[in-house]
Design a protein around this motif. Structure first.
Motif, PDB file in Angstrom:
ATOM      1  N   ILE A  65     -67.380 -29.011 -80.333  1.00 46.05           N
ATOM      2  CA  ILE A  65     -67.887 -30.834 -80.128  1.00 46.05           C
ATOM      3  C   ILE A  65     -67.959 -31.602 -81.000  1.00 46.05           C
ATOM      4  CG2 ILE A  65     -68.665 -32.299 -77.849  1.00 46.05           C
ATOM      5  CD1 ILE A  65     -68.412 -30.166 -75.947  1.00 46.05           C
ATOM      6  N   LEU A  85     -65.377 -33.712 -71.285  1.00 50.95           N
ATOM      7  CA  LEU A  85     -64.132 -32.812 -72.231  1.00 50.95           C
ATOM      8  C   LEU A  85     -64.469 -31.980 -71.103  1.00 50.95           C
ATOM      9  CD1 LEU A  85     -66.338 -32.750 -75.150  1.00 50.95           C
ATOM     10  CD2 LEU A  85     -64.158 -34.420 -74.504  1.00 50.95           C
ATOM     11  N   ALA A 137     -66.565 -35.385 -83.170  1.00 55.41           N
ATOM     12  CA  ALA A 137     -67.093 -35.877 -82.975  1.00 55.41           C
ATOM     13  C   ALA A 137     -67.371 -36.542 -84.340  1.00 55.41           C
ATOM     14  CB  ALA A 137     -68.493 -36.074 -81.627  1.00 55.41           C
ATOM     15  N   ASP A 140     -59.042 -28.670 -80.859  1.00 58.71           N
ATOM     16  CA  ASP A 140     -59.527 -28.431 -82.342  1.00 58.71           C
ATOM     17  C   ASP A 140     -58.486 -27.118 -83.027  1.00 58.71           C
ATOM     18  OD1 ASP A 140     -61.172 -29.489 -81.561  1.00 58.71           O
ATOM     19  OD2 ASP A 140     -63.269 -28.446 -81.514  1.00 58.71           O
ATOM     20  N   VAL A 152     -61.368 -34.145 -78.240  1.00 61.11           N
ATOM     21  CA  VAL A 152     -62.784 -34.692 -78.864  1.00 61.11           C
ATOM     22  C   VAL A 152     -62.366 -36.048 -80.016  1.00 61.11           C
ATOM     23  CG1 VAL A 152     -65.003 -34.330 -80.106  1.00 61.11           C
ATOM     24  CG2 VAL A 152     -63.669 -32.631 -78.621  1.00 61.11           C
ATOM     25  N   VAL A 156     -60.226 -29.254 -75.375  1.00 60.76           N
ATOM     26  CA  VAL A 156     -61.591 -29.105 -77.243  1.00 60.76           C
ATOM     27  C   VAL A 156     -60.796 -27.742 -77.380  1.00 60.76           C
ATOM     28  CG1 VAL A 156     -63.617 -28.656 -77.727  1.00 60.76           C
ATOM     29  CG2 VAL A 156     -63.571 -30.004 -75.302  1.00 60.76           C
TER      30      VAL A 156
END
Length: 266
Positions: A93, A146, A97, A155, A165, A151
């Motif tokens: 995360i 989330l 971010a 990703d 994210v 996630v």
């Protein structure tokens, strides 16, 4: 001592305490930002967030510094039956971010206090009492929510233009001025005019194409509102940068200026 003198003395003490706390926070942040992620943590980020391998060294160094701050200052809370938010989850995360703010001049995610993590898509009731299934959301009151599986999927595929994210933390940047309107906070007034001249017509044209059933490099969800357009454009900027630059050069240029980077060149 008169009442006014006592009041002035109290104000001076309060100002001194406030300054001391702010100074202490600033010193801690500088110390955290000066250190890189350890080898084990860096390997986890590269495995879970393969886009990281393409990020230029200077940008990655800055993002890692902000990740150290993020992991120290923000609270990660398990929800919906999730037993715990593991370090791997936190890193998966924190990396996207903090990539967003690697070259941002303003202070970052200052109002964000907690990241709430569900194991998978979760159900909520909207303002009309209707049930809705969500993968993530950003609250102006200090939290990002989330779904962990989203996630992971976002990703893992750095080329599909979908990353929850990046999306939700773009909303956080949008909300820093108190309004979720697709216009983030800028340091210079002239930036607002340039942003509006590029983004407003692009959004209107995008909505028309979506309504006509025409696909573009941007996910259709961006037509929901200017705020969603900005969040979807951010996902696309990092994951389909060359295509966005080709199809929406003015949008790409504004995002490149805002984020201080040029992913199409990576």
């Amino acid at each position: 001592m008169s009442g006014i003198a006592i009041l002035l003395a109290a104000v001076a003490v309060l100002a001194g305490v406030t300054w001391w706390h702010a100074s202490r926070k600033s010193r801690r942040r500088r110390a955290w930002r000066a250190t890189r992620l350890g080898g084990g943590r860096a390997a986890v980020v590269e495995r879970l967030f393969p886009l990281w391998k393409r990020v230029p060294e200077a940008t990655r160094r800055s993002a890692e510094g902000w990740m150290r701050v993020f992991l120290e200052e923000k609270s990660f809370e398990p929800c919906g039956g999730l037993e715990a938010v593991t370090e791997e989850m936190m890193l998966a995360i924190a990396a996207p971010a903090c990539l967003l703010i690697a070259h941002r001049p303003q202070d970052y995610y200052e109002s964000l206090r907690s990241v709430l993590v569900y194991p998978d898509a979760y159900r909520v009731r909207d303002e009309w009492g209707l049930e809705d299934v969500r993968l993530g959301e950003s609250w102006g009151s200090g939290s990002v929510v989330l779904a962990w599986q989203s996630v992971l999927q976002g990703d893992a595929n750095p080329e599909d233009g979908l990353n929850v994210v990046l999306h939700e933390f773009a909303h956080q940047l949008d909300q820093e001025d108190g309004a979720a309107d697709g216009v983030p906070e800028f340091e210079e007034m002239e930036d607002y005019g340039r942003w509006s001249r590029a983004m407003a017509p692009a959004y209107e044209s995008f909505v028309e194409r979506v309504n006509a059933g025409k696909r573009t490099v941007l996910d259709d969800y961006g037509a929901e509102s200017p705020a969603e357009f900005f969040a979807v454009a951010t996902e696309t900027f990092f994951e389909k940068s060359a295509a966005l630059k080709r199809e929406e050069p003015e949008v790409y240029a504004e995002l490149a200026r805002f984020y201080g980077m040029d992913p199409a060149a990576w």
